[in-house]
Design a protein around this motif. Structure first.
Motif, PDB file in Angstrom:
ATOM      1  N   ILE A 203      40.012  36.007  42.287  1.00  0.00           N
ATOM      2  CA  ILE A 203      40.660  37.100  43.019  1.00  0.00           C
ATOM      3  C   ILE A 203      42.073  36.746  43.452  1.00  0.00           C
ATOM      4  CG2 ILE A 203      38.503  38.107  43.806  1.00  0.00           C
ATOM      5  CD1 ILE A 203      38.972  36.763  46.520  1.00  0.00           C
ATOM      6  N   GLY A 204      42.511  35.511  43.224  1.00  0.00           N
ATOM      7  CA  GLY A 204      43.835  35.069  43.657  1.00  0.00           C
ATOM      8  C   GLY A 204      44.942  35.983  43.172  1.00  0.00           C
ATOM      9  N   GLY A 205      45.819  36.394  44.078  1.00  0.00           N
ATOM     10  CA  GLY A 205      46.959  37.222  43.734  1.00  0.00           C
ATOM     11  C   GLY A 205      46.651  38.699  43.607  1.00  0.00           C
ATOM     12  N   SER A 206      45.430  39.088  43.876  1.00  0.00           N
ATOM     13  CA  SER A 206      45.079  40.500  43.745  1.00  0.00           C
ATOM     14  C   SER A 206      44.781  41.112  45.110  1.00  0.00           C
ATOM     15  CB  SER A 206      43.860  40.663  42.827  1.00  0.00           C
ATOM     16  OG  SER A 206      42.748  40.014  43.388  1.00  0.00           O
ATOM     17  N   ALA A 207      44.623  42.401  45.117  1.00  0.00           N
ATOM     18  CA  ALA A 207      44.232  43.118  46.332  1.00  0.00           C
ATOM     19  C   ALA A 207      42.800  43.597  46.151  1.00  0.00           C
ATOM     20  CB  ALA A 207      45.157  44.301  46.581  1.00  0.00           C
ATOM     21  N   VAL A 208      41.948  43.254  47.100  1.00  0.00           N
ATOM     22  CA  VAL A 208      40.547  43.672  47.053  1.00  0.00           C
ATOM     23  C   VAL A 208      40.412  44.929  47.901  1.00  0.00           C
ATOM     24  CG1 VAL A 208      38.174  43.032  47.587  1.00  0.00           C
ATOM     25  CG2 VAL A 208      39.759  41.308  46.718  1.00  0.00           C
ATOM     26  N   LEU A 209      40.072  46.030  47.257  1.00  0.00           N
ATOM     27  CA  LEU A 209      39.895  47.310  47.944  1.00  0.00           C
ATOM     28  C   LEU A 209      38.411  47.555  48.144  1.00  0.00           C
ATOM     29  CD1 LEU A 209      42.687  47.461  46.433  1.00  0.00           C
ATOM     30  CD2 LEU A 209      42.361  49.898  46.434  1.00  0.00           C
ATOM     31  N   ALA A 210      38.053  47.909  49.362  1.00  0.00           N
ATOM     32  CA  ALA A 210      36.648  48.185  49.667  1.00  0.00           C
ATOM     33  C   ALA A 210      36.583  49.108  50.875  1.00  0.00           C
ATOM     34  CB  ALA A 210      35.899  46.884  49.944  1.00  0.00           C
ATOM     35  N   ASP A 211      35.418  49.715  51.077  1.00  0.00           N
ATOM     36  CA  ASP A 211      35.280  50.609  52.222  1.00  0.00           C
ATOM     37  C   ASP A 211      34.922  49.828  53.486  1.00  0.00           C
ATOM     38  OD1 ASP A 211      32.531  50.116  52.075  1.00  0.00           O
ATOM     39  OD2 ASP A 211      32.117  51.983  51.036  1.00  0.00           O
ATOM     40  N   ARG A 212      34.747  50.543  54.569  1.00  0.00           N
ATOM     41  CA  ARG A 212      34.531  49.938  55.884  1.00  0.00           C
ATOM     42  C   ARG A 212      33.317  49.020  55.943  1.00  0.00           C
ATOM     43  NH1 ARG A 212      37.868  52.993  59.275  1.00  0.00           N
ATOM     44  NH2 ARG A 212      38.352  55.017  58.393  1.00  0.00           N
ATOM     45  N   ALA A 213      32.332  49.248  55.105  1.00  0.00           N
ATOM     46  CA  ALA A 213      31.119  48.429  55.109  1.00  0.00           C
ATOM     47  C   ALA A 213      31.422  46.969  54.788  1.00  0.00           C
ATOM     48  CB  ALA A 213      30.112  48.982  54.116  1.00  0.00           C
ATOM     49  N   TYR A 214      32.548  46.707  54.132  1.00  0.00           N
ATOM     50  CA  TYR A 214      32.912  45.346  53.732  1.00  0.00           C
ATOM     51  C   TYR A 214      33.922  44.705  54.675  1.00  0.00           C
ATOM     52  CZ  TYR A 214      30.577  46.608  49.426  1.00  0.00           C
ATOM     53  OH  TYR A 214      29.643  47.006  48.508  1.00  0.00           O
ATOM     54  N   GLY A 215      34.065  45.227  55.873  1.00  0.00           N
ATOM     55  CA  GLY A 215      35.071  44.726  56.803  1.00  0.00           C
ATOM     56  C   GLY A 215      34.645  43.541  57.653  1.00  0.00           C
ATOM     57  N   ALA A 216      33.541  42.896  57.346  1.00  0.00           N
ATOM     58  CA  ALA A 216      33.077  41.745  58.123  1.00  0.00           C
ATOM     59  C   ALA A 216      34.088  40.602  58.041  1.00  0.00           C
ATOM     60  CB  ALA A 216      31.719  41.284  57.609  1.00  0.00           C
ATOM     61  N   ARG A 217      34.179  39.839  59.109  1.00  0.00           N
ATOM     62  CA  ARG A 217      35.145  38.731  59.188  1.00  0.00           C
ATOM     63  C   ARG A 217      34.935  37.732  58.056  1.00  0.00           C
ATOM     64  NH1 ARG A 217      34.751  36.694  64.415  1.00  0.00           N
ATOM     65  NH2 ARG A 217      36.524  37.970  65.009  1.00  0.00           N
ATOM     66  N   THR A 218      33.688  37.388  57.735  1.00  0.00           N
ATOM     67  CA  THR A 218      33.433  36.402  56.677  1.00  0.00           C
ATOM     68  C   THR A 218      33.967  36.862  55.329  1.00  0.00           C
ATOM     69  OG1 THR A 218      31.222  37.335  56.354  1.00  0.00           O
ATOM     70  CG2 THR A 218      31.389  35.407  57.784  1.00  0.00           C
ATOM     71  N   ILE A 219      33.859  38.145  55.051  1.00  0.00           N
ATOM     72  CA  ILE A 219      34.363  38.678  53.782  1.00  0.00           C
ATOM     73  C   ILE A 219      35.884  38.635  53.762  1.00  0.00           C
ATOM     74  CG2 ILE A 219      34.481  40.726  52.303  1.00  0.00           C
ATOM     75  CD1 ILE A 219      31.710  41.507  53.490  1.00  0.00           C
ATOM     76  N   ARG A 220      36.508  39.090  54.845  1.00  0.00           N
ATOM     77  CA  ARG A 220      37.974  39.098  54.907  1.00  0.00           C
ATOM     78  C   ARG A 220      38.540  37.680  54.851  1.00  0.00           C
ATOM     79  NH1 ARG A 220      39.485  40.872  59.787  1.00  0.00           N
ATOM     80  NH2 ARG A 220      37.385  40.968  60.633  1.00  0.00           N
ATOM     81  N   GLU A 221      37.878  36.741  55.517  1.00  0.00           N
ATOM     82  CA  GLU A 221      38.335  35.349  55.479  1.00  0.00           C
ATOM     83  C   GLU A 221      38.195  34.765  54.078  1.00  0.00           C
ATOM     84  OE1 GLU A 221      36.091  33.366  58.520  1.00  0.00           O
ATOM     85  OE2 GLU A 221      37.415  34.091  60.132  1.00  0.00           O
ATOM     86  N   TYR A 222      37.102  35.053  53.394  1.00  0.00           N
ATOM     87  CA  TYR A 222      36.914  34.559  52.032  1.00  0.00           C
ATOM     88  C   TYR A 222      38.032  35.067  51.126  1.00  0.00           C
ATOM     89  CZ  TYR A 222      35.051  33.636  47.438  1.00  0.00           C
ATOM     90  OH  TYR A 222      34.919  33.189  46.139  1.00  0.00           O
ATOM     91  N   ILE A 223      38.338  36.332  51.238  1.00  0.00           N
ATOM     92  CA  ILE A 223      39.389  36.928  50.401  1.00  0.00           C
ATOM     93  C   ILE A 223      40.730  36.262  50.681  1.00  0.00           C
ATOM     94  CG2 ILE A 223      40.690  39.057  49.967  1.00  0.00           C
ATOM     95  CD1 ILE A 223      38.012  40.574  50.522  1.00  0.00           C
ATOM     96  N   SER A 224      41.078  36.097  51.953  1.00  0.00           N
ATOM     97  CA  SER A 224      42.353  35.480  52.327  1.00  0.00           C
ATOM     98  C   SER A 224      42.428  34.019  51.892  1.00  0.00           C
ATOM     99  CB  SER A 224      42.562  35.579  53.837  1.00  0.00           C
ATOM    100  OG  SER A 224      42.662  36.921  54.229  1.00  0.00           O
ATOM    101  N   GLU A 225      41.344  33.278  52.062  1.00  0.00           N
ATOM    102  CA  GLU A 225      41.314  31.859  51.686  1.00  0.00           C
ATOM    103  C   GLU A 225      41.507  31.652  50.192  1.00  0.00           C
ATOM    104  OE1 GLU A 225      37.564  30.503  53.128  1.00  0.00           O
ATOM    105  OE2 GLU A 225      38.215  30.503  55.235  1.00  0.00           O
ATOM    106  N   HIS A 226      41.221  32.649  49.398  1.00  0.00           N
ATOM    107  CA  HIS A 226      41.349  32.525  47.942  1.00  0.00           C
ATOM    108  C   HIS A 226      42.618  33.194  47.404  1.00  0.00           C
ATOM    109  CE1 HIS A 226      37.237  31.176  48.426  1.00  0.00           C
ATOM    110  NE2 HIS A 226      37.396  30.597  47.252  1.00  0.00           N
TER     111      HIS A 226
END
Length: 145
Positions: A69-92
């Motif tokens: 997922i590096g360098g991309s934008a992950v689009l998802a609805d509100r159900a995916y707004g958990a901190r662990t998911i957002r942190e995983y995306i940012s860390e990668h």
């Protein structure tokens, strides 16, 4: 990234009870949930099956680990707004375009113009539902009179 429920035939859950059937009971009966990541054209990149009564966010990180997922934008609805998911995306090395739920105490900014591109999930969903449709029932015409 999003998911959709698929109704399971009543006889599909028979046999031995195993943990990997990806079938769960919901209000509407037995269901399987299809979690899919699509690309910028609405084509599926990766998918995962889970029980229909699992929350969307439970399998998000597991699904994202299967792709780069590096360098991309992950689009998802509100159900995916958990901190662990957002942190995983940012860390990668990716950014997330996920609106916060209304009860979040510290909401994050959202690029609403980019968020509109989530319709690509609908493109995939419509394309794939055409394959799942069964042909018209011809048995009544084939019975001898």
């Amino acid at each position: 990234m999003d998911s959709t429920c698929v109704k399971v035939h009543e006889s599909a859950n028979g046999g031995e009870k195993t943990a990997d059937k990806a079938v769960g009971r919901t209000k509407g009966g037995w269901n399987t949930k299809l979690h899919v990541v699509v690309d910028g054209l609405g084509n599926p990149v990766e998918f995962l099956l889970s029980a229909g009564n699992d929350h969307d966010s439970v399998h998000a990180v597991e699904l994202l680990k299967k792709i780069r997922i590096g360098g991309s934008a992950v689009l998802a609805d509100r159900a995916y707004g958990a901190r662990t998911i957002r942190e995983y995306i940012s860390e990668h090395g990716a950014s997330y375009v996920i609106p916060p739920q209304s009860n979040v105490s510290d909401p994050w900014p959202v690029d609403w113009h980019l968020y509109k591109e989530r319709h690509l999930w609908s493109v995939f969903s419509r394309k794939s539902s055409g394959f799942a449709e069964s042909p018209p029932d011809m048995t009544s015409r084939m019975l001898p009179s």
